[in-house]
Write an enzyme that holds these catalytic residues in place. Structure first.
Site, mmCIF file in Angstrom:
data_model
loop_
_atom_site.group_PDB
_atom_site.id
_atom_site.type_symbol
_atom_site.label_atom_id
_atom_site.label_comp_id
_atom_site.label_asym_id
_atom_site.label_seq_id
_atom_site.Cartn_x
_atom_site.Cartn_y
_atom_site.Cartn_z
ATOM 1 N N ASP A 87 0.816 -1.220 0.000
ATOM 2 C CA ASP A 87 0.000 0.000 0.000
ATOM 3 C C ASP A 87 0.848 1.269 0.000
ATOM 4 O O ASP A 87 0.356 2.362 -0.233
ATOM 5 C CB ASP A 87 -0.921 -0.004 1.225
ATOM 6 C CG ASP A 87 -0.155 -0.310 2.499
ATOM 7 O OD1 ASP A 87 -0.238 -1.450 3.008
ATOM 8 O OD2 ASP A 87 0.589 0.581 2.965
ATOM 9 N N GLY A 140 9.793 -11.785 -1.148
ATOM 10 C CA GLY A 140 10.759 -11.316 -0.149
ATOM 11 C C GLY A 140 11.815 -12.352 0.184
ATOM 12 O O GLY A 140 12.987 -12.010 0.409
ATOM 13 N N ASP A 158 6.283 -5.920 6.592
ATOM 14 C CA ASP A 158 4.855 -5.610 6.745
ATOM 15 C C ASP A 158 4.100 -6.565 5.824
ATOM 16 O O ASP A 158 3.718 -6.215 4.713
ATOM 17 C CB ASP A 158 4.584 -4.156 6.357
ATOM 18 C CG ASP A 158 3.088 -3.845 6.362
ATOM 19 O OD1 ASP A 158 2.654 -2.958 5.591
ATOM 20 O OD2 ASP A 158 2.350 -4.533 7.102
HETATM 21 N N1 SAM Z 1 -0.421 -4.238 7.633
HETATM 22 C C1 SAM Z 1 -1.069 -5.369 7.089
HETATM 23 C C2 SAM Z 1 -1.191 -6.442 8.152
HETATM 24 O O1 SAM Z 1 -0.583 -6.292 9.219
HETATM 25 O O2 SAM Z 1 -1.982 -7.352 7.975
HETATM 26 C C3 SAM Z 1 -0.274 -5.869 5.875
HETATM 27 C C4 SAM Z 1 -0.408 -4.945 4.798
HETATM 28 S S1 SAM Z 1 0.503 -5.253 3.366
HETATM 29 C C5 SAM Z 1 -0.704 -4.912 2.233
HETATM 30 C C6 SAM Z 1 0.843 -6.973 3.223
HETATM 31 C C7 SAM Z 1 1.538 -7.294 1.921
HETATM 32 O O3 SAM Z 1 2.448 -8.392 2.050
HETATM 33 C C8 SAM Z 1 0.572 -7.734 0.810
HETATM 34 O O4 SAM Z 1 0.520 -6.736 -0.180
HETATM 35 C C9 SAM Z 1 1.147 -9.058 0.281
HETATM 36 O O5 SAM Z 1 1.032 -9.194 -1.112
HETATM 37 C C10 SAM Z 1 2.602 -8.936 0.753
HETATM 38 N N2 SAM Z 1 3.320 -10.213 0.825
HETATM 39 C C11 SAM Z 1 2.857 -11.390 1.332
HETATM 40 N N3 SAM Z 1 3.786 -12.358 1.177
HETATM 41 C C12 SAM Z 1 4.874 -11.779 0.575
HETATM 42 C C13 SAM Z 1 6.159 -12.258 0.176
HETATM 43 N N4 SAM Z 1 6.491 -13.538 0.342
HETATM 44 N N5 SAM Z 1 7.036 -11.366 -0.354
HETATM 45 C C14 SAM Z 1 6.691 -10.062 -0.530
HETATM 46 N N6 SAM Z 1 5.466 -9.547 -0.193
HETATM 47 C C15 SAM Z 1 4.580 -10.391 0.365
#
Ligand code: SAM
Length: 287
Positions: A87, A140, A158
Site C-alpha cells: 500500500d 521477499g 509488513d
Molecule cells: N499491515 C497489514 C497487516 O498487518 O496485515 C499488511 C499490509 S501489506 C498490504 C501486506 C503485503 O504483504 C501484501 O501486499 C502481500 O502481497 C505482501 N506479501 C505477502 N507475502 C509476501 C512475500 N512472500 N514477499 C513479498 N510480499 C509479500
C-alpha cells in the site's frame, strides 16, 4: 436499497463488519483475492483473502509504529529494506527520515501496488516517486536470499499473516538471511499479529528469531481494525542499545530526522512505553 456489508473472515467464530458505500475493485491474482471498497465508517479499505489490511482512517497508527520505532531504535539507519507493505504507507514513513539514502521495497503482488496507487493514493502520498525509493515486485524470501552481506541497516516486514504467500517470511531461512544482510547494528521488525487471538504468531516468531539474533523483543500498538486488542510488532536486534534507548534519546534522534511532531500516534514516550508488555503478551516472548 438494502445495506451491503463486508464481513471480515479472519476468525471463524468472531469478527468485524463494514457497511459498504461502493466497491472500487475486486481482483483475484495468482497470490490472493484483493478487494478495495469505500466504507461509511473508515474511508477506503483494502482486503486480502477476506482479511482487513488497511483503512484510510486508522492506517497511521500501525504505519508510524512499524516504521519510526525500528529506524529510531537503530539511530542512524540509511539503508532500509521493506518487505510487503504494497500500500506504500511504510515506504512513505521511512522516507520521512532525513538519514535514509536508500529504501528498497519488495512486494510480491504487483496488483496490490497498482490498486493502492489508483484507489488509495493518500497512503503513499507520492513516496513512489521519491528518488531514494526502489520498488521491486518479487518474493521477499528470494530477495533476502540473493542480497549482499551487511547491505541494510533496518529490515521492516509488513506482510500478511504466516499462511499462503506470507508464510515464508516467518521461516528460519528468512531470518537467517535477514541476519546475514543486516549491518553490525542492524535490526528487523515484523508484524506478529494480535496475541489475544493469534498468540502462536508471536511465540513462534520470537522463538525463530532468537536463533539468529541475540536481542529479541516486541512492542504493541492499538490498531482499531486489527480486531482483538493490541497488535504486536516483533523486533530482533544485533546490538542491545537499540532496545534500551531513553525517551530523551529518542526525542533527540526524532528531531534530527525531522519526524518529531509529524505523527498522529507515535511519540517518543509512546515509543518507549510500547515495549512495556502486559503479562498476557509478554509470556509469548521467548528468552
Ligand atoms: N499491515 C497489514 C497487516 O498487518 O496485515 C499488511 C499490509 S501489506 C498490504 C501486506 C503485503 O504483504 C501484501 O501486499 C502481500 O502481497 C505482501 N506479501 C505477502 N507475502 C509476501 C512475500 N512472500 N514477499 C513479498 N510480499 C509479500
Amino acid at each position: 436499497m438494502t445495506d451491503i456489508w463486508l464481513n471480515e473472515t479472519l476468525y471463524p467464530d468472531w469478527g468485524q463488519r463494514f457497511r459498504v458505500k461502493r466497491e472500487l475493485a475486486h481482483v483475484q491474482t495468482s497470490f490472493q483475492d484483493i478487494v478495495v471498497f469505500e466504507s461509511f465508517s473508515h474511508g477506503r479499505v483494502m482486503v486480502l483473502d477476506g482479511c482487513i489490511q488497511i483503512t484510510e482512517r486508522d492506517e497511521f497508527i500501525y504505519q508510524e509504529m512499524i516504521a519510526h520505532v525500528p529506524l529510531l531504535a537503530h539511530g542512524d539507519a540509511s539503508r532500509v529494506l521493506i518487505i510487503g507493505a504494497g500500500d506504500g504507507g511504510v515506504l512513505r514513513r521511512v522516507l520521512h527520515h532525513r538519514n535514509v539514502e536508500r529504501a528498497v521495497m519488495v512486494e510480491i503482488d504487483g496488483e496490490v501496488v497498482r490498486l493502492a496507487k489508483e484507489f488509495l493514493p493518500g497512503i503513499a502520498a507520492g513516496a513512489w516517486d521519491d528518488a531514494r525509493a526502489e520498488v521491486i515486485i518479487g518474493d521477499g524470501i528470494e530477495y533476502v536470499r540473493n542480497a549482499v552481506d551487511a547491505s541494510f541497516d533496518v529490515i521492516i516486514v509488513d506482510s500478511t499473516d504466516p499462511i499462503g504467500v506470507g508464510e515464508v517470511l516467518f521461516s528460519d531461512e528468512f531470518y537467517r538471511n535477514c541476519a546475514r544482510i543486516l549491518s553490525p547494528k542492524g535490526l528487523v521488525v515484523n508484524q506478529c499479529g494480535v496475541p489475544f487471538m493469534q498468540a502462536d504468531e508471536l511465540s513462534e516468531t520470537s522463538a525463530r528469531r532468537s536463533r539468529f539474533f541475540p536481542h529479541v523483543s516486541a512492542y504493541v500498538a492499538p490498531v482499531p481494525t486489527y480486531v482483538g486488542g493490541l497488535m504486536t510488532l516483533g523486533i530482533a536486534a544485533k546490538e542491545p542499545a537499540a532496545l534500551a534507548r531513553s525517551v530523551a534519546e529518542i526525542r533527540a534522534l526524532a528531531e534530527q530526522q525531522d519526524v518529531l511532531d509529524t505523527c498522529g500516534y507515535w511519540t517518543p514516550d509512546i515509543h518507549v512505553g510500547s515495549f512495556n508488555l502486559p503479562p498476557y503478551i509478554a509470556r509469548y516472548l521467548v528468552g
